[in-house]
Scaffold this motif. Structure first.
Motif, mmCIF file in Angstrom:
data_model
loop_
_atom_site.group_PDB
_atom_site.id
_atom_site.type_symbol
_atom_site.label_atom_id
_atom_site.label_comp_id
_atom_site.label_asym_id
_atom_site.label_seq_id
_atom_site.Cartn_x
_atom_site.Cartn_y
_atom_site.Cartn_z
ATOM 1 N N HIS A 192 -35.731 14.762 7.860
ATOM 2 C CA HIS A 192 -35.767 13.356 8.289
ATOM 3 C C HIS A 192 -35.108 12.441 7.259
ATOM 4 C CE1 HIS A 192 -38.296 14.110 11.793
ATOM 5 N NE2 HIS A 192 -38.994 14.939 11.031
ATOM 6 N N LEU A 193 -33.898 12.826 6.865
ATOM 7 C CA LEU A 193 -33.134 12.046 5.896
ATOM 8 C C LEU A 193 -32.088 11.201 6.607
ATOM 9 C CD1 LEU A 193 -32.451 14.822 3.217
ATOM 10 C CD2 LEU A 193 -34.271 13.098 3.195
ATOM 11 N N THR A 194 -31.693 10.117 5.965
ATOM 12 C CA THR A 194 -30.574 9.344 6.482
ATOM 13 C C THR A 194 -29.296 10.135 6.254
ATOM 14 O OG1 THR A 194 -30.199 8.219 4.378
ATOM 15 C CG2 THR A 194 -31.765 7.194 5.937
ATOM 16 N N PHE A 195 -28.239 9.727 6.952
ATOM 17 C CA PHE A 195 -26.962 10.423 6.773
ATOM 18 C C PHE A 195 -26.508 10.365 5.325
ATOM 19 C CE2 PHE A 195 -22.398 9.485 6.279
ATOM 20 C CZ PHE A 195 -21.907 10.771 6.456
ATOM 21 N N GLU A 196 -26.567 9.176 4.725
ATOM 22 C CA GLU A 196 -26.096 9.016 3.348
ATOM 23 C C GLU A 196 -26.860 9.905 2.376
ATOM 24 O OE1 GLU A 196 -26.812 6.583 5.382
ATOM 25 O OE2 GLU A 196 -24.885 5.578 5.718
ATOM 26 N N LYS A 197 -28.196 9.975 2.540
ATOM 27 C CA LYS A 197 -29.017 10.773 1.625
ATOM 28 C C LYS A 197 -28.758 12.264 1.803
ATOM 29 C CE LYS A 197 -32.154 11.307 -1.541
ATOM 30 N NZ LYS A 197 -31.861 10.928 -2.944
ATOM 31 N N ALA A 198 -28.672 12.716 3.052
ATOM 32 C CA ALA A 198 -28.430 14.135 3.313
ATOM 33 C C ALA A 198 -27.058 14.557 2.790
ATOM 34 C CB ALA A 198 -28.534 14.411 4.816
ATOM 35 N N TYR A 199 -26.054 13.702 3.009
ATOM 36 C CA TYR A 199 -24.698 14.002 2.536
ATOM 37 C C TYR A 199 -24.661 14.036 0.998
ATOM 38 C CZ TYR A 199 -19.552 13.847 2.754
ATOM 39 O OH TYR A 199 -18.210 14.132 2.660
ATOM 40 N N GLU A 200 -25.391 13.102 0.378
ATOM 41 C CA GLU A 200 -25.453 13.053 -1.080
ATOM 42 C C GLU A 200 -26.117 14.311 -1.639
ATOM 43 O OE1 GLU A 200 -27.667 10.390 -4.574
ATOM 44 O OE2 GLU A 200 -27.471 9.595 -2.530
ATOM 45 N N ASN A 201 -27.223 14.750 -1.015
ATOM 46 C CA ASN A 201 -27.903 15.968 -1.467
ATOM 47 C C ASN A 201 -26.994 17.185 -1.370
ATOM 48 O OD1 ASN A 201 -30.121 14.372 -1.874
ATOM 49 N ND2 ASN A 201 -31.296 15.145 -0.138
ATOM 50 N N LEU A 202 -26.221 17.260 -0.266
ATOM 51 C CA LEU A 202 -25.329 18.402 -0.087
ATOM 52 C C LEU A 202 -24.225 18.399 -1.134
ATOM 53 C CD1 LEU A 202 -24.438 20.850 1.559
ATOM 54 C CD2 LEU A 202 -23.204 19.303 3.081
ATOM 55 N N GLN A 203 -23.660 17.213 -1.430
ATOM 56 C CA GLN A 203 -22.589 17.131 -2.427
ATOM 57 C C GLN A 203 -23.098 17.389 -3.852
ATOM 58 O OE1 GLN A 203 -20.867 13.240 -1.394
ATOM 59 N NE2 GLN A 203 -19.036 14.338 -0.710
ATOM 60 N N THR A 204 -24.389 17.156 -4.076
ATOM 61 C CA THR A 204 -24.975 17.475 -5.383
ATOM 62 C C THR A 204 -24.949 18.982 -5.618
ATOM 63 O OG1 THR A 204 -26.420 15.543 -5.251
ATOM 64 C CG2 THR A 204 -27.032 17.264 -6.820
ATOM 65 N N ILE A 205 -25.228 19.732 -4.535
ATOM 66 C CA ILE A 205 -25.234 21.192 -4.633
ATOM 67 C C ILE A 205 -23.814 21.748 -4.593
ATOM 68 C CG2 ILE A 205 -26.059 23.313 -3.537
ATOM 69 C CD1 ILE A 205 -28.371 21.650 -2.383
ATOM 70 N N LYS A 206 -22.989 21.151 -3.716
ATOM 71 C CA LYS A 206 -21.609 21.642 -3.540
ATOM 72 C C LYS A 206 -20.671 20.444 -3.601
ATOM 73 C CE LYS A 206 -19.083 24.899 -0.598
ATOM 74 N NZ LYS A 206 -18.972 25.907 -1.656
ATOM 75 N N PRO A 207 -20.181 20.064 -4.777
ATOM 76 C CA PRO A 207 -19.382 18.850 -4.961
ATOM 77 C C PRO A 207 -18.118 18.798 -4.097
ATOM 78 C CG PRO A 207 -20.076 19.745 -7.082
ATOM 79 C CD PRO A 207 -20.411 20.774 -6.047
ATOM 80 N N GLU A 208 -17.544 19.950 -3.757
ATOM 81 C CA GLU A 208 -16.303 19.940 -2.985
ATOM 82 C C GLU A 208 -16.531 19.733 -1.489
ATOM 83 O OE1 GLU A 208 -17.478 24.314 -3.544
ATOM 84 O OE2 GLU A 208 -17.570 22.421 -4.646
ATOM 85 N N ALA A 209 -17.785 19.595 -1.075
ATOM 86 C CA ALA A 209 -18.086 19.403 0.347
ATOM 87 C C ALA A 209 -17.585 18.041 0.817
ATOM 88 C CB ALA A 209 -19.594 19.516 0.587
ATOM 89 N N LYS A 210 -16.731 18.048 1.828
ATOM 90 C CA LYS A 210 -16.161 16.818 2.381
ATOM 91 C C LYS A 210 -16.171 16.901 3.904
ATOM 92 C CE LYS A 210 -14.903 15.196 -1.695
ATOM 93 N NZ LYS A 210 -15.512 13.981 -2.295
ATOM 94 N N MET A 211 -16.201 15.731 4.546
ATOM 95 C CA MET A 211 -16.064 15.684 5.999
ATOM 96 C C MET A 211 -15.218 14.476 6.372
ATOM 97 S SD MET A 211 -19.681 14.309 7.577
ATOM 98 C CE MET A 211 -20.770 15.299 6.564
ATOM 99 N N ASN A 212 -14.585 14.544 7.554
ATOM 100 C CA ASN A 212 -13.716 13.447 7.960
ATOM 101 C C ASN A 212 -14.522 12.284 8.551
ATOM 102 O OD1 ASN A 212 -14.195 13.936 10.801
ATOM 103 N ND2 ASN A 212 -12.727 15.619 10.688
ATOM 104 N N GLU A 213 -13.848 11.158 8.768
ATOM 105 C CA GLU A 213 -14.520 9.943 9.234
ATOM 106 C C GLU A 213 -15.120 10.118 10.629
ATOM 107 O OE1 GLU A 213 -11.807 6.726 9.008
ATOM 108 O OE2 GLU A 213 -11.672 6.747 6.815
ATOM 109 N N GLY A 214 -14.468 10.932 11.436
ATOM 110 C CA GLY A 214 -14.981 11.151 12.785
ATOM 111 C C GLY A 214 -16.362 11.769 12.783
#
Length: 396
Positions: A192-214
């Protein structure tokens, strides 16, 4: 069907009935033809009329005749083939298959198939029932449908829409952007995380994780819908309209799924739904479930660019109320919307002006921009509610 009187006399004031419902009227004896019969045309048929023997008689009814229509083939279904079913070098691509079933007595009838992305044909009619999605398109979220037909096109049927979510994880060149989006959505749903928080947590574990604007836009929509894919949600409908406008700007053949059901074609709706009717002729136009709510705009300040008065002199305390409903397209609008970007919305029965539409968007009286916009003025319609006990309607 043919309806004649005694001794083959002419029948006047001729009515044809299907399951006790009048379907056609003729002044005198005329055959009733169903040009493209479907299974729904099966049932009991009957005719009634008068004869002049020598004066005109009272209306008389024929005996009922049972008609059974058997479909040549079933409505096709479009599906994604599994990797085990795919032969050759296409195992890394998405292969769609258009499936249907012929009537047991017509198994030898050859069928042709066509494939479409949104409203654009990606493969014209051919004998093959499979279509391979080109690799550059696999990474995108696309909607496809297929059509099956006889060689003469005398019988043709289309499948429901098929969206291709999540296929890039397995089939795209790199799968990076979609893989990140799927993992982020999983974190949002489970924790039950916001998009920003979930994306931030994932990038903390895997810094190269990226997704497009769509994908970012879709995940924010997913969050706004409470971590559920709710196709009845107003914000989902608005998002779908925006995507269709982007994908198919010529607007010559809009997907049928884009339109809400015309309320005149269904007898009842949900108990809590409100029905909106033309104030002039009382024709049912849309239901409350078709209204796309929006946040109020900034009021008079939003229209400062149209006024001579400086924007700092406009009062910001009083919020202007919305004087229109912004709704999803309804089936009766289809002929008006095709091929044009903006225009008036008229009542399909009395042609009274109800509002306007603009695929590029319009500004509500509260100042908020709605894109695309299908605007119905509140003073042109009446709100009808169902009484819970008596089942009758009350006008507001």
């Amino acid at each position: 069907m043919r309806c004649r009187g005694w001794y083959d006399k002419v029948v006047y004031k001729l009515h044809y009935y299907h399951d006790d419902q009048a379907v056609r009227y003729f002044h005198s004896s005329t055959n009733y033809t169903v040009l493209q019969a479907r299974a729904s045309d099966s049932g009991r048929y009957q005719c009634s009329g008068t004869m002049r023997i020598p004066v005109e008689s009272a209306p008389m009814f024929s005996a009922k005749v049972v008609v059974t229509v058997q479909e040549l083939f079933q409505t096709p279904v479009l599906r994604v083939m599994s990797p085990k079913e795919i032969r050759g070098t296409a195992h890394r691509r998405v292969v769609l298959r258009c499936e249907t079933r012929l009537h047991p007595q017509k198994r030898d009838t050859p069928l042709q198939f066509a494939f479409y992305k949104y409203s654009r044909a990606v493969r014209r009619f051919d004998w093959g029932a499979e279509y391979t999605v080109p690799e550059p398109e696999v990474e995108e979220l696309e909607a496809y449908w297929c059509e099956a037909a006889t060689a003469t096109r005398s019988v043709r049927k289309r499948s429901p829409w098929l969206q291709l979510p999540g296929l890039g994880l397995f089939f795209s060149h790199a799968g990076i952007s979609r893989s990140v989006a799927i993992v982020t959505a999983f974190l949002m749903k489970t924790d039950h995380l916001t998009f920003e928080k979930a994306y931030e947590n994932l990038q903390t574990i895997k810094p190269e994780a990226k997704m497009n604007e769509g994908f970012e836009c879709q995940l924010k929509l997913y969050q706004a819908m409470g971590y559920e894919v709710d196709t009845s949600s107003a914000i989902y409908k608005q998002y779908r309209l925006q995507k269709v406008t982007e994908k198919y700007p010529e607007l010559q053949n809009l997907p049928q799924e884009l339109f809400a059901v015309d309320p005149t074609t269904i007898s009842q709706g949900l108990k809590d739904e409100v029905l909106y009717k033309c104030r002039k002729c009382r024709r049912s136009l849309f239901r409350s479930s078709s209204i796309l709510d929006h946040n109020e705009g900034s009021g008079p300040v939003a229209f400062a660019h149209k006024r001579m008065t400086p924007s700092f002199m406009l009062a910001t305390g009083n919020q202007a109320q919305c004087t229109s409903y912004f709704i999803e397209p309804v089936q009766w609008m289809e002929s008006t919307l095709l091929g044009v970007m903006d225009g008036q919305l008229l009542c399909p029965k009395c042609s009274a002006k109800l509002g306007s539409f603009n695929w590029y968007g319009e500004q509500c009286s509260c100042g908020r921009w709605i894109t695309p916009a299908f605007q119905i003025h509140k003073n042109r319609v009446d709100e009808m509610k169902m009484l819970p006990v008596l089942g009758s309607q009350t006008r507001k």
